[in-house]
Design a protein around this motif. Structure first.
Motif, PDB file in Angstrom:
ATOM      1  N   LEU A  54      -2.787  -3.268  -0.003  1.00 31.01           N
ATOM      2  CA  LEU A  54      -2.178  -1.977   0.307  1.00 31.01           C
ATOM      3  C   LEU A  54      -0.715  -2.183   0.672  1.00 31.01           C
ATOM      4  O   LEU A  54      -0.394  -3.015   1.517  1.00 31.01           O
ATOM      5  CB  LEU A  54      -2.905  -1.294   1.467  1.00 31.01           C
ATOM      6  N   LEU A  55       0.156  -1.431   0.022  1.00 37.18           N
ATOM      7  CA  LEU A  55       1.584  -1.469   0.337  1.00 37.18           C
ATOM      8  C   LEU A  55       1.982  -0.117   0.912  1.00 37.18           C
ATOM      9  O   LEU A  55       1.909   0.906   0.222  1.00 37.18           O
ATOM     10  CB  LEU A  55       2.411  -1.758  -0.925  1.00 37.18           C
ATOM     11  N   ASP A  56       2.365  -0.111   2.175  1.00 38.29           N
ATOM     12  CA  ASP A  56       2.878   1.100   2.812  1.00 38.29           C
ATOM     13  C   ASP A  56       4.395   1.071   2.715  1.00 38.29           C
ATOM     14  O   ASP A  56       5.052   0.189   3.285  1.00 38.29           O
ATOM     15  CB  ASP A  56       2.427   1.164   4.278  1.00 38.29           C
ATOM     16  N   LEU A  57       4.939   2.034   1.974  1.00 43.14           N
ATOM     17  CA  LEU A  57       6.357   2.034   1.652  1.00 43.14           C
ATOM     18  C   LEU A  57       7.168   2.882   2.616  1.00 43.14           C
ATOM     19  O   LEU A  57       6.631   3.762   3.310  1.00 43.14           O
ATOM     20  CB  LEU A  57       6.560   2.538   0.218  1.00 43.14           C
ATOM     21  N   SER A  58       8.459   2.618   2.637  1.00 40.51           N
ATOM     22  CA  SER A  58       9.371   3.369   3.517  1.00 40.51           C
ATOM     23  C   SER A  58       9.499   4.821   3.086  1.00 40.51           C
ATOM     24  O   SER A  58      10.049   5.642   3.821  1.00 40.51           O
ATOM     25  CB  SER A  58      10.753   2.708   3.531  1.00 40.51           C
ATOM     26  N   THR A  59       8.986   5.171   1.928  1.00 40.58           N
ATOM     27  CA  THR A  59       8.980   6.553   1.459  1.00 40.58           C
ATOM     28  C   THR A  59       7.828   7.346   2.057  1.00 40.58           C
ATOM     29  O   THR A  59       7.698   8.544   1.797  1.00 40.58           O
ATOM     30  CB  THR A  59       8.861   6.587  -0.076  1.00 40.58           C
ATOM     31  N   GLY A  60       6.968   6.663   2.827  1.00 41.51           N
ATOM     32  CA  GLY A  60       5.810   7.330   3.418  1.00 41.51           C
ATOM     33  C   GLY A  60       4.574   7.272   2.542  1.00 41.51           C
ATOM     34  O   GLY A  60       3.534   7.838   2.893  1.00 41.51           O
ATOM     35  N   GLU A  61       4.662   6.584   1.408  1.00 40.26           N
ATOM     36  CA  GLU A  61       3.554   6.500   0.452  1.00 40.26           C
ATOM     37  C   GLU A  61       2.790   5.183   0.614  1.00 40.26           C
ATOM     38  O   GLU A  61       3.358   4.168   1.002  1.00 40.26           O
ATOM     39  CB  GLU A  61       4.080   6.608  -0.979  1.00 40.26           C
ATOM     40  N   ARG A  62       1.505   5.248   0.292  1.00 41.71           N
ATOM     41  CA  ARG A  62       0.661   4.046   0.279  1.00 41.71           C
ATOM     42  C   ARG A  62       0.199   3.769  -1.142  1.00 41.71           C
ATOM     43  O   ARG A  62      -0.353   4.648  -1.815  1.00 41.71           O
ATOM     44  CB  ARG A  62      -0.538   4.206   1.216  1.00 41.71           C
ATOM     45  N   VAL A  63       0.413   2.540  -1.597  1.00 44.06           N
ATOM     46  CA  VAL A  63       0.026   2.105  -2.942  1.00 44.06           C
ATOM     47  C   VAL A  63      -1.113   1.100  -2.819  1.00 44.06           C
ATOM     48  O   VAL A  63      -1.053   0.189  -1.981  1.00 44.06           O
ATOM     49  CB  VAL A  63       1.226   1.464  -3.673  1.00 44.06           C
ATOM     50  N   ALA A  64      -2.143   1.266  -3.646  1.00 46.36           N
ATOM     51  CA  ALA A  64      -3.279   0.331  -3.645  1.00 46.36           C
ATOM     52  C   ALA A  64      -3.252  -0.508  -4.918  1.00 46.36           C
ATOM     53  O   ALA A  64      -3.103   0.028  -6.024  1.00 46.36           O
ATOM     54  CB  ALA A  64      -4.598   1.089  -3.536  1.00 46.36           C
ATOM     55  N   TYR A  88       5.227  -9.908   4.203  1.00 49.92           N
ATOM     56  CA  TYR A  88       5.867  -8.886   3.381  1.00 49.92           C
ATOM     57  C   TYR A  88       6.369  -7.675   4.178  1.00 49.92           C
ATOM     58  O   TYR A  88       7.071  -6.831   3.617  1.00 49.92           O
ATOM     59  CB  TYR A  88       4.897  -8.399   2.297  1.00 49.92           C
ATOM     60  N   ASP A  89       6.021  -7.597   5.438  1.00 48.22           N
ATOM     61  CA  ASP A  89       6.407  -6.428   6.235  1.00 48.22           C
ATOM     62  C   ASP A  89       7.921  -6.368   6.414  1.00 48.22           C
ATOM     63  O   ASP A  89       8.537  -7.319   6.898  1.00 48.22           O
ATOM     64  CB  ASP A  89       5.727  -6.469   7.607  1.00 48.22           C
ATOM     65  N   GLY A  90       8.505  -5.261   5.997  1.00 50.43           N
ATOM     66  CA  GLY A  90       9.951  -5.074   6.124  1.00 50.43           C
ATOM     67  C   GLY A  90      10.751  -5.551   4.927  1.00 50.43           C
ATOM     68  O   GLY A  90      11.969  -5.373   4.882  1.00 50.43           O
ATOM     69  N   VAL A  91      10.096  -6.161   3.952  1.00 54.92           N
ATOM     70  CA  VAL A  91      10.793  -6.713   2.782  1.00 54.92           C
ATOM     71  C   VAL A  91      11.147  -5.585   1.809  1.00 54.92           C
ATOM     72  O   VAL A  91      10.348  -4.667   1.586  1.00 54.92           O
ATOM     73  CB  VAL A  91       9.922  -7.778   2.096  1.00 54.92           C
ATOM     74  N   ILE A  92      12.317  -5.657   1.197  1.00 57.27           N
ATOM     75  CA  ILE A  92      12.773  -4.619   0.282  1.00 57.27           C
ATOM     76  C   ILE A  92      12.353  -4.921  -1.166  1.00 57.27           C
ATOM     77  O   ILE A  92      12.001  -6.059  -1.490  1.00 57.27           O
ATOM     78  CB  ILE A  92      14.307  -4.445   0.328  1.00 57.27           C
ATOM     79  N   PHE A  93      12.409  -3.900  -2.011  1.00 55.00           N
ATOM     80  CA  PHE A  93      12.355  -4.095  -3.461  1.00 55.00           C
ATOM     81  C   PHE A  93      13.791  -4.363  -3.887  1.00 55.00           C
ATOM     82  O   PHE A  93      14.609  -3.451  -3.969  1.00 55.00           O
ATOM     83  CB  PHE A  93      11.787  -2.859  -4.151  1.00 55.00           C
ATOM     84  N   ILE A 191       8.925  -2.289   1.947  1.00 56.25           N
ATOM     85  CA  ILE A 191       7.512  -2.384   2.321  1.00 56.25           C
ATOM     86  C   ILE A 191       7.448  -2.406   3.846  1.00 56.25           C
ATOM     87  O   ILE A 191       7.860  -3.383   4.472  1.00 56.25           O
ATOM     88  CB  ILE A 191       6.855  -3.661   1.755  1.00 56.25           C
ATOM     89  N   LEU A 192       6.982  -1.319   4.430  1.00 53.68           N
ATOM     90  CA  LEU A 192       6.840  -1.314   5.889  1.00 53.68           C
ATOM     91  C   LEU A 192       5.682  -2.202   6.329  1.00 53.68           C
ATOM     92  O   LEU A 192       5.764  -2.887   7.341  1.00 53.68           O
ATOM     93  CB  LEU A 192       6.610   0.116   6.400  1.00 53.68           C
ATOM     94  N   GLN A 193       4.609  -2.188   5.521  1.00 56.02           N
ATOM     95  CA  GLN A 193       3.425  -2.991   5.864  1.00 56.02           C
ATOM     96  C   GLN A 193       2.643  -3.312   4.607  1.00 56.02           C
ATOM     97  O   GLN A 193       2.409  -2.440   3.769  1.00 56.02           O
ATOM     98  CB  GLN A 193       2.532  -2.204   6.827  1.00 56.02           C
ATOM     99  N   PRO A 204       1.568   2.783   8.850  1.00 48.95           N
ATOM    100  CA  PRO A 204       2.554   2.690   9.931  1.00 48.95           C
ATOM    101  C   PRO A 204       3.466   3.918   9.947  1.00 48.95           C
ATOM    102  O   PRO A 204       3.660   4.586   8.930  1.00 48.95           O
ATOM    103  CB  PRO A 204       3.343   1.419   9.586  1.00 48.95           C
ATOM    104  N   THR A 205       4.007   4.170  11.110  1.00 52.64           N
ATOM    105  CA  THR A 205       4.951   5.273  11.248  1.00 52.64           C
ATOM    106  C   THR A 205       6.306   4.831  10.738  1.00 52.64           C
ATOM    107  O   THR A 205       6.820   3.781  11.134  1.00 52.64           O
ATOM    108  CB  THR A 205       5.071   5.703  12.723  1.00 52.64           C
ATOM    109  N   ALA A 206       6.873   5.615   9.849  1.00 52.10           N
ATOM    110  CA  ALA A 206       8.190   5.281   9.307  1.00 52.10           C
ATOM    111  C   ALA A 206       9.233   5.361  10.402  1.00 52.10           C
ATOM    112  O   ALA A 206       9.148   6.209  11.300  1.00 52.10           O
ATOM    113  CB  ALA A 206       8.545   6.234   8.168  1.00 52.10           C
TER     114      ALA A 206
END
Length: 226
Positions: A54-64, A88-93, A191-193, A204-206
């Motif tokens: 699961l990738l929780d993105l800074s856009t508020g979206e979760r990708v599986a 990976y937490d906090g890492v950018i694309f 990637i927030l988480q 996570p809360t953005a």
């Protein structure tokens, strides 16, 4: 008597000759390798949650992402290990090319970094790089994959058997499509988480972005103080 002895010896040699030939043929026969089975992707996010990233993105979206250890066991294990460590937490694309792919997994954000774990040997497989494919990035050496991976926007079959395909997006591909473009982007998606679904981590809360203060007309016309 001598002739009889020679005849017996010749008969003995004739008797063992076929056995020797059979033994040589057995040694030369190739050893049959176990056949690799490339199982299909399970798109049910409620099943085999140990192999869903699961990738929780800074856009508020979760990708599986469905991880496929049957395709690339060592690469899947590496990504799961790093995700559980919070790597990976906090890492950018950091490299996102429109019509191609979005790449992440480098804590330096430059494309030159990786984890402290050793590089992986390639696990190239015949699974195609289609839309939503998750594959491991690498340097020039085929055995240089470490922590960086990319998600494909559109099919790129020229990557097949050159990069290790280890998974597929099974939920919220539109959130991947919306990742900010650039090399690196001016305002990158982050990637927030990253977590494994079986860990049951909440979204996570953005981080809160403070609004710029509003400047009124009185402040615009106020005298400038020295």
């Amino acid at each position: 008597m001598l002739k009889s002895s020679l005849a017996l010896a010749a008969a003995a040699l004739t008797a063992i000759a076929p056995v020797a030939a059979i033994a040589q043929e057995a040694e030369a026969a190739p050893v049959e390798q176990p056949r690799r089975v490339f199982v299909p992707i399970n798109y049910d996010a409620n099943e085999d949650r140990d192999n869903i990233l699961l990738l929780d993105l800074s856009t508020g979206e979760r990708v599986a992402i469905r991880l496929m250890p049957e395709w690339a066991p060592d690469h899947v294990e590496r990504v799961k290990t790093l995700a559980k460590q919070g790597f990976y937490d906090g890492v950018i694309f950091h490299r996102v090319i429109d019509g191609f792919m979005a790449q992440t997994g480098d804590p330096t954000g430059t494309g030159q970094g990786g984890s402290e774990l050793p590089d992986l040997e390639e696990e190239f497989n015949p699974m195609p790089h289609v839309r939503g494919t998750v594959s491991m990035a690498r340097a020039q050496s085929e055995d240089s994959a470490n922590s960086q991976f990319f998600i494909v926007f559109y099919p790129r079959f020229n990557l097949d058997k050159r990069y290790t395909n280890f998974g597929r997006v099974i939920s919220n591909m539109p959130a991947v499509d919306a990742i900010t473009r650039g090399e690196p982007p001016a305002n990158p998606t982050r990637i927030l988480q990253a977590s494994i679904a079986s860990e049951n981590k909440p979204v996570p809360t953005a981080p809160r972005i403070e609004a710029e203060p509003v400047i009124g007309l009185d402040e615009l016309s106020a005298p400038i103080e020295n």
